[in-house]
Write an enzyme that holds these catalytic residues in place. Structure first.
Site, short mmCIF file in Angstrom:
data_model
loop_
_atom_site.label_atom_id
_atom_site.label_comp_id
_atom_site.label_asym_id
_atom_site.label_seq_id
_atom_site.Cartn_x
_atom_site.Cartn_y
_atom_site.Cartn_z
N CYS A 80 0.80 -1.22 0.00
CA CYS A 80 0.00 0.00 0.00
C CYS A 80 0.83 1.27 0.00
CB CYS A 80 -0.94 0.02 1.21
SG CYS A 80 -0.07 0.10 2.80
N GLN A 81 2.14 1.16 0.24
CA GLN A 81 2.95 2.36 0.40
C GLN A 81 2.89 3.31 -0.80
OE1 GLN A 81 3.88 -0.69 1.12
NE2 GLN A 81 4.71 -0.78 3.19
#
EC number: 2.1.1.37
Length: 404
Positions: A80-81
């Site tokens: 998700c970064q």
């Protein structure tokens, strides 16, 4: 029904799909601590992870073509970064963007359905074009990018071919933004789900309806008082009612049609003993972690509300998401077991590694209960599609015999 799991982490999504009736054959995850968690629970005999082939490494290094045909589900939460509000938000320019790799696995395995999960940040206006690209890329996994083609040029080609696509493999993709608290998770955790069904299936699927509500919690706390009575909380230790006319409206309308109450931190952890630095003989990972501090904007999760969304930043999370705030304002870190309960992991499931690494796994995880709700609905609609196909085949055979 057979399934595979990408970016498995500590196993939240995989546990949920298993509870929903899928049998996960292969899980891929690069993080050693997470893989050790899966393997350690296999050795301990935990029933939800038995039979999984744990592949430690890049999902792109797995020979997915070696898996037998007939996989029903591909599930996973790409890192998700690249889209997280706490990250740099570089999307496709971030080397950790694994949506193209996810589409490639779907192209290879041709599953009947997929469940892809990610952070709410993916829906930010800054990522609008790339969010559209992801959906079209998953909808048409065989329309791969050409050598040297940018994602923006690939998006333009996907858009142009979307209504008259020449690909044999297509998926109907349903994107949905949900709050896990609305499905019985004791945590306000917003997530995006991209659920796809292969276009040759008559699935008739929609995202499951919410079962829990904040209004029901407000009613139980500040109208009926049932919440405080159930937990034996003295009047002086109770949350103040919210300002405004909402409680008056709830009093007039009553408890009907509000659904179940949001679950709170107290609901989740009240049956656990107070943590000590020696840990607990009864509960795994229930060890006190010293050093919690409170300051403006870093106040922790109130015990009588759903927790803030746990994050993988461990000590450095911006709102103190990994801390408990009691009614007197005092704070402490959640133990790993308490955090696992907030993520609805089973108590018999051990998170491997020191506190920081275990909390990182939980901060990256899909709540098991939410995963189960979504996967159960997908499983049900795949079974219904099978039933419709069988009934249509029988009708065709009957009609053929009648005209013979």
């Amino acid at each position: 029904m057979r399934s595979v799991e990408l970016f498995a982490g500590g196993g939240g999504l995989a546990l949920g799909t298993h509870l929903a009736g899928f049998t996960t054959e292969v899980v891929a995850e690069w993080d050693k601590w997470s893989c050790d968690t899966l393997r350690e629970n296999q050795i301990a005999g935990h029933p939800l992870v038995q039979g999984m082939d744990v592949h430690e490494g890049d999902v792109r290094s797995v020979d997915w073509s070696s898996i037998d045909e007939g996989v029903a589900l591909v599930s996973g939460g790409p890192p998700c970064q690249p889209f997280s509000g706490g990250g740099k938000g570089r999307a496709a320019d971030d080397s950790r963007d694994m949506f193209p790799a996810t589409a490639e696995v779907i192209r290879t395995l041709r599953p009947r359905a997929f469940i892809v999960e990610n952070v709410r940040g993916l829906t930010r206006s800054a990522f609008a074009d790339y969010y559209s690209y992801i959906q079209l890329r998953l909808a048409h996994p065989e329309l791969v990018s050409r050598t040297g083609e940018s994602w923006a040029d690939h998006l333009a080609r996907l858009q142009a071919e979307h209504t008259s696509v020449r690909s044999d493999l297509q998926y109907k993709v349903i994107p949905t933004l949900v709050n896990a608290a609305n499905y019985g998770v004791p945590q306000q955790r917003w997530r995006v789900f991209l659920v796809g069904f292969r276009s040759d299936l008559d699935a008739e699927w929609s995202f499951p309806e919410a079962t829990h509500s904040v209004d029901a919690l407000l009613y139980d706390q500040h109208v009926s008082g049932e919440y405080w009575d159930r937990h034996k909380v003295a009047k002086g230790d109770r949350l103040d009612p919210p300002p405004g006319k909402k409680l008056e409206i709830l009093k007039e309308d009553g408890r009907v049609s509000l659904g179940k109450a949001w679950r709170t931190v107290r609901d989740a952890i009240s049956s656990l003993p107070a943590p000590t630095e020696q840990g607990s003989r009864t509960y795994l990972n229930h060890v006190h972690q010293p050093g919690a501090r409170s300051y403006p904007g870093h106040t922790g999760s109130h015990i009588d509300a759903p927790a803030k969304a746990l994050k993988a930043g461990v000590h450095g999370v911006p709102g103190g998401e990994n801390m408990l705030r009691r009614t007197d304002g005092s704070i402490r870190y959640f133990t790993v077991r308490e955090a696992a309960r907030l993520q609805t992991f089973p108590d018999r499931y051990r998170l491997h590694g020191p506190w920081g690494e275990a909390m990182r796994q939980l901060g990256n995880a899909v709540p098991v209960r939410l995963a189960q709700v979504v996967a159960s609905s997908v499983h049900e609609h795949l079974a219904l599609a099978d039933l419709r196909e069988k009934m249509a085949s029988r009708r065709a055979m009957s009609m053929g015999k009648a005209t013979a």
